[in-house]
Design an enzyme around this catalytic site. Structure first.
Site, PDB file in Angstrom:
ATOM      1  N   LYS A 184       0.855  -1.191   0.000  1.00  0.00           N
ATOM      2  CA  LYS A 184       0.000   0.000   0.000  1.00  0.00           C
ATOM      3  C   LYS A 184       0.889   1.239   0.000  1.00  0.00           C
ATOM      4  CE  LYS A 184      -1.704   2.735   2.993  1.00  0.00           C
ATOM      5  NZ  LYS A 184      -1.736   4.044   2.282  1.00  0.00           N
ATOM      6  N   GLU A 258      10.159   0.768  10.529  1.00  0.00           N
ATOM      7  CA  GLU A 258      11.162   1.835  10.352  1.00  0.00           C
ATOM      8  C   GLU A 258      10.424   3.143  10.550  1.00  0.00           C
ATOM      9  OE1 GLU A 258      12.833   4.886   9.136  1.00  0.00           O
ATOM     10  OE2 GLU A 258      12.671   4.074   7.091  1.00  0.00           O
ATOM     11  N   CYS A 292      13.400  10.666   7.191  1.00  0.00           N
ATOM     12  CA  CYS A 292      13.319  10.208   8.580  1.00  0.00           C
ATOM     13  C   CYS A 292      14.670  10.284   9.280  1.00  0.00           C
ATOM     14  CB  CYS A 292      12.759   8.791   8.637  1.00  0.00           C
ATOM     15  SG  CYS A 292      13.605   7.621   7.572  1.00  0.00           S
TER      16      CYS A 292
END
Length: 478
Positions: A184, A258, A292
């Site tokens: 997704k 993660e 990130c």
């Protein structure tokens, strides 16, 4: 300071053929959704509607999982590693052949500069498929036993900051290990995942091996919680990661997460200054700070603070903000109106709490979602901008005097994804790297990625690794 002006150098959109609407990719075919409402994907640089996207509801997700289960049991699981490798090599070559198209599509849908999509993202995508194709017939050497077995059906949810690269991080090792997948993509950046579905068709990948279901958080939750999914892999916010961990607790599902980060980029007085300034800029302004592992906390030794800050501001004054398809652009558009609102909110909080805000003179486009490169000084560890992940082109600067103080400040965070060290002393690099509670530590560089190297974090940055042998291990049952 005067700035040398470049003539516009836009990449042509003509190479991309965006359909008016897209269905779901299930069992090797594009199909209409049965129980979800369609939504629109928008170009963040212009707010132009690019396409209408199908939303996968529970019935659609169930069809995708059933297709993946059948493919795993009948075709992909029993297939030899050598034959699986042929498909992965074929996919990698097709990505290379369509690299220009994919780069333009990524920049249109995501907002990142074309030179990043073209020179970083898409080449790394192909490299990951090439790398894991080489592993497909060598799984017994992955370090998990003599006869490692795939988990089965993998449900994978990826974010919007690196849509195509996160797809490769997830799908390539899963397929090499013998799993089938349902992926997704993020609701704001689905187009390259749907283009990848076309690549799977071009590669004659057996139906059901890869399935793409589009939608928002509800679709992802349905996929993650489906009882016939054996392995869950998620990249995204810590908040959603916690919810996923809770939802699969007590089940037999394998999970890798993660999550967020608030990386410290640590500059010592003996650092190579020119190289360091470029590393700082790359660490926080690459991909508009939508990273990130971005070096969003700059820790500078007091003795070189003034010089580093002066040079950094001068360099920031040369950054070009604008059209992501212009090859001269350094900083593109913020991915969405919601993300722009969060960046603005946290930046205002930084000012309200007493930090000093600075941005170079910057004319932002009238249409789209934009935020100038920004640096905050006078920041303490108590400030929210030093503790919370802003996920934008915003840098907080702190100071330190000794290596021990640098370690203490760097580790004073609930996150533990990455860190950077800038110094001329190799012994200091090794000592610091051993002290820092971060999954990835860069030395005299930042934001360097390679398919052979594992990536992942500690604490609230998640668990498990992606990339390298470790990333393959995550898709093999122990």
């Amino acid at each position: 300071m005067s700035r040398f002006e470049y003539a516009p150098a836009p990449e042509s959109r003509a190479i991309v053929d965006i359909k008016s609407s897209y269905g779901l990719f299930v069992n090797g075919q594009f199909v209409e959704a049965t129980d979800g409402k369609p939504f629109k994907t928008v170009s963040p640089s212009s707010e132009e509607v690019l396409a209408e996207i199908s939303e996968a509801g529970p019935a659609d997700v169930d069809k995708a999982v059933k297709a993946a289960r059948k493919a795993f049991e009948k075709v992909w699981g029993p297939m030899s590693g050598r034959d699986r490798a042929k498909y992965l090599f074929r996919i990698a070559r097709l990505i290379q052949e369509r690299s220009r198209e994919l780069a333009v599509l990524e920049s249109l849908d995501n907002g990142k500069p074309i030179r990043e999509s073209r020179d970083v993202d898409i080449p790394l995508v192909a490299a990951h498929f090439f790398y894991y194709a080489g592993w497909a017939d060598k799984l017994e050497y992955a370090g998990v036993g003599e006869d490692p077995q795939p988990w089965g059906v993998a449900g994978q949810v990826i974010p919007w900051n690196f849509p195509m690269l996160m797809l490769a991080w997830k799908i390539a090792p899963a397929l090499a290990a013998g799993n089938t997948v349902i992926l997704k993509p993020a609701e704001t950046t689905p187009l390259t995942a749907l283009a990848f579905a076309e690549i799977c068709q071009q590669a004659d990948l057996p139906p059901g091996v890869v399935n793409i279901v589009t939608g928002a958080g509800r679709t992802g939750q349905t996929l993650v919680e489906h009882p016939d999914v054996d392995k869950v892999a998620f990249t995204g916010s810590t908040e959603v990661g916690r919810a996923i961990a809770k939802s699969v607790a007590g089940s037999d599902k394998a999970v890798t997460l993660e999550l967020g980060g608030k990386a410290a980029n640590i500059v010592f007085e003996d650092a190579p200054i020119d190289q360091t300034i470029e590393g700082i800029v790359n660490g926080i302004f690459f991909n508009q700070g939508h990273v990130c592992c971005a070096g969003s906390r700059l820790l500078v030794q007091e003795s070189v603070y003034d010089e580093v800050l002066a040079r950094l501001k001068r360099r920031m004054g040369t950054l070009r903000v604008g059209d992501p398809l212009d090859k001269n652009t350094d900083i593109g558009a913020i991915n969405s109106a919601a993300q722009l609102a969060r960046i603005r909110e946290l930046s205002q909080i930084g000012e309200d709490e007493g930090a000093e805000r600075w941005s170079p003179e910057c004319e932002l486009p009238a249409e789209g979602y934009w935020f100038p490169p920004t640096v905050f000084t006078g920041v303490s560890q108590a400030h929210r901008i030093a503790r919370e992940e802003i996920f934008g082109p915003v840098l907080s600067v702190l100071t330190f005097r000794t290596p021990a103080e640098a370690v203490e400040k760097a580790n004073n965070t609930p996150f533990g994804l990455s860190a950077g060290i800038w110094t001329d002393k190799g012994s200091r690099i090794l000592w610091m790297a051993n002290q820092l509670r971060a999954g990835v530590v860069w030395a005299n560089t930042f934001n360097r990625f390679d398919p052979t190297s594992p990536f992942g974090g500690y604490k609230e940055s998640g668990y498990g690794r992606e990339g390298g042998r470790h990333g393959l291990e995550a898709y093999l049952a122990h």
